[in-house]
Motif scaffolding. Sequence first.
Motif, PDB file in Angstrom:
ATOM      1  N   PHE A   1      39.192 -34.996 131.252  1.00 57.79           N
ATOM      2  CA  PHE A   1      39.510 -36.118 130.386  1.00 57.79           C
ATOM      3  C   PHE A   1      40.088 -37.256 131.221  1.00 57.79           C
ATOM      4  N   LEU A   2      40.267 -38.403 130.595  1.00 57.34           N
ATOM      5  CA  LEU A   2      40.797 -39.574 131.295  1.00 57.34           C
ATOM      6  C   LEU A   2      42.242 -39.809 130.840  1.00 57.34           C
ATOM      7  N   PRO A   3      43.216 -39.488 131.698  1.00 58.53           N
ATOM      8  CA  PRO A   3      44.630 -39.569 131.291  1.00 58.53           C
ATOM      9  C   PRO A   3      45.049 -40.944 130.802  1.00 58.53           C
ATOM     10  N   HIS A   4      44.453 -42.011 131.362  1.00 61.42           N
ATOM     11  CA  HIS A   4      44.884 -43.365 131.010  1.00 61.42           C
ATOM     12  C   HIS A   4      44.233 -43.879 129.729  1.00 61.42           C
ATOM     13  N   LEU A   5      43.241 -43.140 129.206  1.00 61.61           N
ATOM     14  CA  LEU A   5      42.505 -43.608 128.036  1.00 61.61           C
ATOM     15  C   LEU A   5      43.119 -42.999 126.777  1.00 61.61           C
ATOM     16  N   THR A   6      43.599 -43.851 125.894  1.00 57.24           N
ATOM     17  CA  THR A   6      44.215 -43.386 124.644  1.00 57.24           C
ATOM     18  C   THR A   6      43.447 -43.920 123.452  1.00 57.24           C
ATOM     19  N   ASN A   7      43.663 -43.273 122.316  1.00 58.02           N
ATOM     20  CA  ASN A   7      43.033 -43.677 121.057  1.00 58.02           C
ATOM     21  C   ASN A   7      41.508 -43.703 121.150  1.00 58.02           C
ATOM     22  N   HIS A   8      40.964 -42.758 121.909  1.00 54.17           N
ATOM     23  CA  HIS A   8      39.515 -42.616 122.015  1.00 54.17           C
ATOM     24  C   HIS A   8      39.184 -41.203 121.545  1.00 54.17           C
ATOM     25  N   ALA A   9      38.451 -41.091 120.442  1.00 52.01           N
ATOM     26  CA  ALA A   9      38.232 -39.793 119.804  1.00 52.01           C
ATOM     27  C   ALA A   9      37.578 -38.791 120.755  1.00 52.01           C
ATOM     28  N   GLY A  10      36.534 -39.231 121.481  1.00 53.60           N
ATOM     29  CA  GLY A  10      35.842 -38.323 122.394  1.00 53.60           C
ATOM     30  C   GLY A  10      36.741 -37.842 123.515  1.00 53.60           C
ATOM     31  N   ASN A  11      37.520 -38.757 124.094  1.00 57.87           N
ATOM     32  CA  ASN A  11      38.409 -38.385 125.187  1.00 57.87           C
ATOM     33  C   ASN A  11      39.506 -37.444 124.705  1.00 57.87           C
ATOM     34  N   GLU A  12      40.005 -37.674 123.484  1.00 62.01           N
ATOM     35  CA  GLU A  12      41.036 -36.794 122.940  1.00 62.01           C
ATOM     36  C   GLU A  12      40.486 -35.382 122.729  1.00 62.01           C
ATOM     37  N   ARG A  13      39.225 -35.279 122.302  1.00 67.41           N
ATOM     38  CA  ARG A  13      38.623 -33.955 122.153  1.00 67.41           C
ATOM     39  C   ARG A  13      38.480 -33.271 123.511  1.00 67.41           C
ATOM     40  N   ALA A  14      38.101 -34.041 124.540  1.00 65.22           N
ATOM     41  CA  ALA A  14      37.999 -33.481 125.885  1.00 65.22           C
ATOM     42  C   ALA A  14      39.368 -33.031 126.393  1.00 65.22           C
ATOM     43  N   LYS A  15      40.386 -33.799 126.098  1.00 64.36           N
ATOM     44  CA  LYS A  15      41.749 -33.463 126.519  1.00 64.36           C
ATOM     45  C   LYS A  15      42.205 -32.161 125.875  1.00 64.36           C
ATOM     46  N   GLN A  16      41.902 -32.000 124.579  1.00 63.14           N
ATOM     47  CA  GLN A  16      42.345 -30.812 123.862  1.00 63.14           C
ATOM     48  C   GLN A  16      41.514 -29.579 124.215  1.00 63.14           C
ATOM     49  N   ARG A  17      40.207 -29.735 124.365  1.00 62.21           N
ATOM     50  CA  ARG A  17      39.336 -28.581 124.546  1.00 62.21           C
ATOM     51  C   ARG A  17      39.142 -28.202 126.017  1.00 62.21           C
ATOM     52  N   VAL A  18      39.274 -29.179 126.924  1.00 60.03           N
ATOM     53  CA  VAL A  18      39.077 -28.911 128.348  1.00 60.03           C
ATOM     54  C   VAL A  18      40.381 -29.027 129.123  1.00 60.03           C
ATOM     55  N   GLY A  19      41.075 -30.151 128.955  1.00 57.42           N
ATOM     56  CA  GLY A  19      42.332 -30.351 129.652  1.00 57.42           C
ATOM     57  C   GLY A  19      42.144 -30.624 131.134  1.00 57.42           C
ATOM     58  N   ARG A  20      43.190 -30.396 131.910  1.00 58.54           N
ATOM     59  CA  ARG A  20      43.164 -30.643 133.352  1.00 58.54           C
ATOM     60  C   ARG A  20      42.800 -29.351 134.082  1.00 58.54           C
ATOM     61  N   LYS A  21      41.786 -29.406 134.940  1.00 57.79           N
ATOM     62  CA  LYS A  21      41.308 -28.223 135.631  1.00 57.79           C
ATOM     63  C   LYS A  21      41.312 -28.439 137.148  1.00 57.79           C
ATOM     64  N   THR A  22      41.447 -27.338 137.873  1.00 55.66           N
ATOM     65  CA  THR A  22      41.366 -27.373 139.327  1.00 55.66           C
ATOM     66  C   THR A  22      39.905 -27.422 139.750  1.00 55.66           C
ATOM     67  N   LEU A  23      39.593 -28.312 140.682  1.00 54.27           N
ATOM     68  CA  LEU A  23      38.231 -28.447 141.190  1.00 54.27           C
ATOM     69  C   LEU A  23      38.192 -28.161 142.688  1.00 54.27           C
ATOM     70  N   PHE A  24      37.034 -27.709 143.123  1.00 56.47           N
ATOM     71  CA  PHE A  24      36.819 -27.439 144.537  1.00 56.47           C
ATOM     72  C   PHE A  24      35.562 -28.161 144.995  1.00 56.47           C
ATOM     73  N   ALA A  25      35.545 -28.608 146.243  1.00 60.80           N
ATOM     74  CA  ALA A  25      34.357 -29.265 146.782  1.00 60.80           C
ATOM     75  C   ALA A  25      33.164 -28.333 146.648  1.00 60.80           C
ATOM     76  N   TRP A  26      32.039 -28.881 146.208  1.00 66.69           N
ATOM     77  CA  TRP A  26      30.853 -28.059 145.947  1.00 66.69           C
ATOM     78  C   TRP A  26      29.623 -28.784 146.479  1.00 66.69           C
ATOM     79  N   PRO A  27      28.683 -28.078 147.130  1.00 64.15           N
ATOM     80  CA  PRO A  27      27.569 -28.754 147.806  1.00 64.15           C
ATOM     81  C   PRO A  27      26.400 -29.136 146.901  1.00 64.15           C
ATOM     82  N   PHE A  28      26.674 -29.815 145.806  1.00 60.22           N
ATOM     83  CA  PHE A  28      25.584 -30.342 144.993  1.00 60.22           C
ATOM     84  C   PHE A  28      24.872 -31.449 145.771  1.00 60.22           C
TER      85      PHE A  28
END
Length: 219
Positions: A1-28
């Motif tokens: 989600f985008l921490p700085h983005l407020t009052n956006h329905a889609g972003n709020e759903r991403a914040k609630q359902r996904v939240g902040r996750k740890t990422l690792f470099a990946w060779p895509f």
Amino acid sequence: FLPHLTNHAGNERAKQRVGRKTLFAWPFPEAATVARDVEASGHSYAGMGTAPDIWNGMLGLLVELVPRPLWKDTRFSKFMADFSQPLVFATDALLQQGGTGELHAMRVDVTSAAAAGSSETSKGVSIVQGHDSFRQCVGQSCAEFALDILENPRPGAYLPEQFYDDSQDRARIIKKLTNTPGTFCYTGAVLSDSAPDPPTNFYKAIMEASKNKVLDYFE
């Protein structure tokens, strides 16, 4: 989600359902091919993470313990895939009860560095998309690409970023891909005043890749 983005329905759903996750470099490969095609300056990278975090730990441990040449062996890779598949299915079934399971989210960030001696700060643009099922999302995306190519034929072999190098073509396929059944979040392009942090252990991964000469393709 985008921490700085407020009052956006889609972003709020991403914040609630996904939240902040740890990422690792990946060779895509898209991290290199897209940047090359759009002639982006600076660095580009891709990161990936999964949940629960124990899977990230297991993947990291395997990378540390298993010799790199083994990962290039088709039989070994197939064994690992077959071995892990029941575990993944069981975990997905368990997490599905809590409303996650195959949940998938992707965030794309583009940043610009301030010119030397300038008083301006770095700017960025971010997009977030979320889907109920990674498995279904992949299938839907492949189908949408295939249908769009049939409806708008273009002889030759192309990467997606090459086939959709025209702004109208890009807008058309993005509209299709962000409206597939199961999509619960699409923020569109959102301006940011700061650049995101790179994936966990990103610089360490780059150094390891350089030592093992797996970056030759990008040079």
